[in-house]
Design an enzyme around this catalytic site. Structure first.
Site, PDB file in Angstrom:
ATOM      1  CG  ASP A 152      33.170  43.673  41.535  1.00  0.00           C
ATOM      2  OD1 ASP A 152      33.251  43.270  40.359  1.00  0.00           O
ATOM      3  OD2 ASP A 152      32.247  43.328  42.304  1.00  0.00           O
ATOM      4  CG  ASP A 207      28.468  38.337  39.357  1.00  0.00           C
ATOM      5  OD1 ASP A 207      29.678  38.423  39.088  1.00  0.00           O
ATOM      6  OD2 ASP A 207      27.843  39.213  39.991  1.00  0.00           O
TER       7      ASP A 207
END
Length: 401
Positions: A152, A207
């Site tokens: 990430d 996302d």
């Protein structure tokens, strides 16, 4: 002296050959889009050894392994700190047996083990990140039997994304274990332009959220919004390097049957990784049928590895095409609207200019519906079909002999 120099040269050559071999293996790790399951969309931080074992059991028992799903990926919140030597420490309460034992359990099921970290000093949930520990963490993951790393981009503290991901890529290549590398920096630095050879897949958007079309101030996006953002990136996808429009939401309850079918169909058309994000233990029949549709999965896993292109854009109605390795082509009619689309399509009217092996004017093709699992016509006749609101008609064309 000459003997010593010869030995040093031999060592250098051996190291170079070894590194080159690992690099080649690294590039060959994802010849088709990865398929598996990730904990985040359904469970967030509520992960544990028990949960992950149950998901591995369910992946086998519910037919997902047989359908091609193989990775069980633990997302954020498994880690709590570092020991005195700097080694990453799993949560001892939630993962009492340790990650090596959990990886062994997953492997015994015939599955592969995935884990999560972050290029920043902390993960998105404020757990310890990998910045400054990349090579140490990669060696640790290898010792645990990790097969997949999602990496990430929170708390990046001004790093350059390409350099940060290259460092972890180098660490994985040096770890002694082949590990698929998933770049997750949300498309902010256009990773499709530099990601090939660094990772095997890269996120292209913020996302995903469990909705057909929706936006949030903090960045979440719906299925239709993601499709639009991914549409022009087809040139960057191919065997070993994939555009990643994020994980699947199928089975989480936020969309209708037809919207979930659209979600799965378009991810297959776009050669996207298929990472389920639901509770595999409690799938209803519809969710199982969607996630294990072998006809649609075959389009996604096609060895040619091309991402579909939108070759007709009629505003709220679109037609996408994806060339396949066996001389066939997959075609998806997408209805973006709230009303049914009464399709009446003349196959001879439009040319799929980028599909080299298919000539709709020269040959006749059989039209096979991938959701009804049956032939619904030929290309020498008009295609009439009612496509539901927010739905698709997904077919393959194969030459009539």
């Amino acid at each position: 002296m000459n003997k010593t120099i010869s030995k040093l040269i031999a060592v250098v050559i051996a190291c170079f050959i070894g590194f080159s071999g690992m690099s080649q293996d690294f590039n060959d790790l994802a010849p088709t889009p990865p398929m598996g399951w990730n904990s985040w969309n359904k469970f967030g931080c509520d992960v544990s050894e028990k949960l992950i074992m149950e998901m591995a059991d369910a992946m086998v028992e519910n037919g997902l392994l047989d359908a091609g799903y193989e990775y069980i990926v633990i997302d954020d919140c498994w880690q709590v700190g570092r020991d005195s030597l700097g080694n990453i420490v799993p949560d001892p309460e939630r993962f009492p047996s340790g990650m090596k034992a959990l990886g062994d359990y997953i492997h015994r099921k015939g599955l592969k083990f995935g884990i999560y970290s972050c290029a920043g000093s902390m993960t998105c949930q404020s757990r310890p990140g990998s910045r400054g520990y990349q090579f140490q963490d990669a060696r640790t993951y290898a010792s645990w039997g990790v097969d997949y790393l999602k990496y990430d981009w929170c708390y990046d503290e001004g790093q350059k994304a390409q350099a940060a991901y290259q460092t972890m890529s180098d660490a994985l290549k040096a770890s002694g274990r082949p590990i698929v590398f998933s770049i997750c920096e949300w498309g902010e630095s256009k990773p499709w332009e530099w990601g090939e050879g660094v990772g095997h897949l890269w996120r292209t958007t913020a996302d995903i959220r469990d909705c057909y079309q929706c936006t949030f101030d903090w960045g979440g996006v719906g299925v239709l919004d993601i499709i639009d953002k991914q549409a022009e990136l087809y040139q960057y996808a191919g065997p070993g390097h994939w555009n990643d429009p994020d994980m699947l939401e199928i089975g989480n309850g936020g969309m209708t049957r037809d919207e979930y079918i659209t979600h799965f169909s378009m991810w297959a058309m776009m050669a996207a990784p298929l990472m389920a994000g639901n509770d595999l233990r409690e799938m209803d029949q519809l969710t199982r049928e969607i996630l294990t549709n072998q006809d649609v999965i075959a389009v996604n896993q096609d060895k040619k590895g091309e991402q579909a292109r939108k070759f007709m854009d009629m505003g709220e109605h679109e037609i996408w095409a994806k060339p396949l390795a066996d001389g066939q082509v997959a075609v998806c009619f997408l209805n973006r609207t709230d009303q049914p689309w009464k399709l009446d399509y003349d196959w001879h009217k439009q040319t799929m200019y980028f599909v080299q092996d298919v000539s709709l004017r020269k040959y006749t093709y059989q039209v096979y519906d991938l959701w009804q699992h049956k032939v619904i016509g030929k290309t020498n006749e008009r295609l009439e079909h009612q496509i539901p609101a927010h739905g698709v008609l997904m077919v393959t064309l194969s030459k009539v002999k």
